[in-house]
Design an enzyme around this catalytic site. Structure first.
Site, PDB file in Angstrom:
ATOM      1  N   SER A  29      -8.652 -13.026-120.255  1.00 36.96           N
ATOM      2  CA  SER A  29      -7.576 -12.821-121.319  1.00 36.96           C
ATOM      3  C   SER A  29      -7.447 -14.341-122.076  1.00 36.96           C
ATOM      4  O   SER A  29      -8.507 -14.823-122.669  1.00 36.96           O
ATOM      5  CB  SER A  29      -6.103 -12.428-120.675  1.00 36.96           C
ATOM      6  OG  SER A  29      -5.274 -12.583-121.825  1.00 36.96           O
ATOM      7  N   HIS A  88      -1.780  -7.101-124.473  1.00 40.53           N
ATOM      8  CA  HIS A  88      -2.997  -6.258-124.471  1.00 40.53           C
ATOM      9  C   HIS A  88      -2.458  -4.683-124.779  1.00 40.53           C
ATOM     10  O   HIS A  88      -2.961  -3.735-124.048  1.00 40.53           O
ATOM     11  CB  HIS A  88      -3.400  -6.560-123.266  1.00 40.53           C
ATOM     12  CG  HIS A  88      -4.268  -7.749-122.972  1.00 40.53           C
ATOM     13  ND1 HIS A  88      -5.153  -8.155-123.803  1.00 40.53           N
ATOM     14  CD2 HIS A  88      -3.708  -8.905-122.139  1.00 40.53           C
ATOM     15  CE1 HIS A  88      -5.379  -9.559-123.448  1.00 40.53           C
ATOM     16  NE2 HIS A  88      -4.545  -9.805-122.557  1.00 40.53           N
TER      17      HIS A  88
END
Length: 315
Positions: free
Chosen positions: A93, A201
């Site tokens: 990420s 996300h």
């Protein structure tokens, strides 16, 4: 020996991260000073002194972790033996930005500008569209996708992180997360609420994507010096404009971490070095590597762990 260097993301922070490197290594200190100037934040104080509630705000945390990852990489890169070549870079990420820096895609200033903007945009979306994230243990990705896709109520829920074969994070509105919990438990899963107030996300933060894309327009993405496997595709990419699009969409897209590590293993990577605070990625590695497959899993976030890493590499 085939080496992959991995960078952690949010959730790995601790008070004191990067302190020993910036106090003892002038190049690391200069890098942190640059980060403070670019991000216009007291990053050294936040990393070294906290408080944790201030450090963990997205607007502070994303630059702080990225700067720490970059400092740790600076220390490792300077100390690596000449014959220790890195075959792959990847970051979980937020950690993907440090991977792009390490691979020569972005310069230090550009990396820091991007994470400062990303943190501010995600902080904005978290306040405008509150949500949550929950780890699901003990179920495979197919089972979780089936349950999540069957949800038809208000709000949204989606798979956010495919971390290991049986550690998956879902993200969305609290109502939707509450609604799918019983089905996940009934299927044999264990659901753990994460200490976050936004649904990263997921569609909840999707409004940040066009704004972030526009911000990246004047930033050059160079060809990686070594392959980077990207979160949104678990694949390599060399085209700068395509990479920009992937980094914008990454905010609201699934992190395909398990697939990234499996691809590295399939290509013969046998040594993984986690560069940055804590050992979250090492923990995931133990659950991804198939039984009977031997790999060396190392971590660097201090002079002591750096020396231990170098000793293992030279053994």
């Amino acid at each position: 020996m085939k080496i992959a260097v991995l960078f952690p993301g949010q959730g790995s922070q601790y008070i004191g991260m990067s302190q020993a490197f910036i106090e003892n290594d002038p190049e690391c200190a200069a890098l942190m000073a640059l980060a403070e100037d670019v991000c216009e934040l007291p990053l050294t104080a936040l990393c070294v002194e906290g408080p944790m509630e201030e450090l963990t705000r997205s607007v502070n945390l994303q630059p702080a972790i990225t700067a720490t990852n970059m400092v740790c990489w600076q220390a490792l890169r300077s100390a690596l033996p000449a014959d220790a070549e890195v075959a792959y870079f990847a970051g979980h990420s937020l950690g993907e930005y440090a991977a792009l820096y390490a691979a020569g895609v972005l310069g230090a200033e550009e990396t820091l500008r991007l994470v400062a903007k990303r943190g501010a945009l995600m902080d904005r979306e978290g306040q405008l569209h509150p949500g949550g994230m929950r780890a699901v243990l003990g179920l495979d990705i197919g089972t979780i996708e089936q349950i999540v896709d069957a949800y038809v109520g208000e709000g949204c829920v989606t798979v956010a992180n495919h971390n290991t074969p049986q550690q998956i994070v879902i993200s969305g509105t609290v109502a939707a997360l509450d609604a799918v919990d019983p089905a996940l438990v009934e299927a044999g899963g264990k659901v753990i609420a994460l200490n976050v107030s936004s649904g990263n996300h997921s569609p909840l933060v999707a409004d940040a994507v066009p704004d972030f894309s526009a911000f990246m327009a004047d930033i050059k993405f160079s060809t990686p010096v070594q392959p980077v496997l990207f979160n949104v595709s678990a694949a390599e990419e060399k085209d700068g404009e395509i990479m920009k699009g992937m980094m914008a969409s990454q905010i609201a897209s699934r992190v395909r971490w398990c697939e990234i590590i499996e691809k590295m293993l399939a290509d013969g990577v046998d040594t993984f070095i986690e560069v940055g605070p804590k050992t979250v990625l090492k923990g995931m590695m133990r659950k991804i590597v198939p039984r009977g497959v031997k790999v060396l899993s190392l971590q660097v976030d201090s002079p002591e762990t750096l020396q231990a890493c170098l000793a293992k590499l030279e053994a």
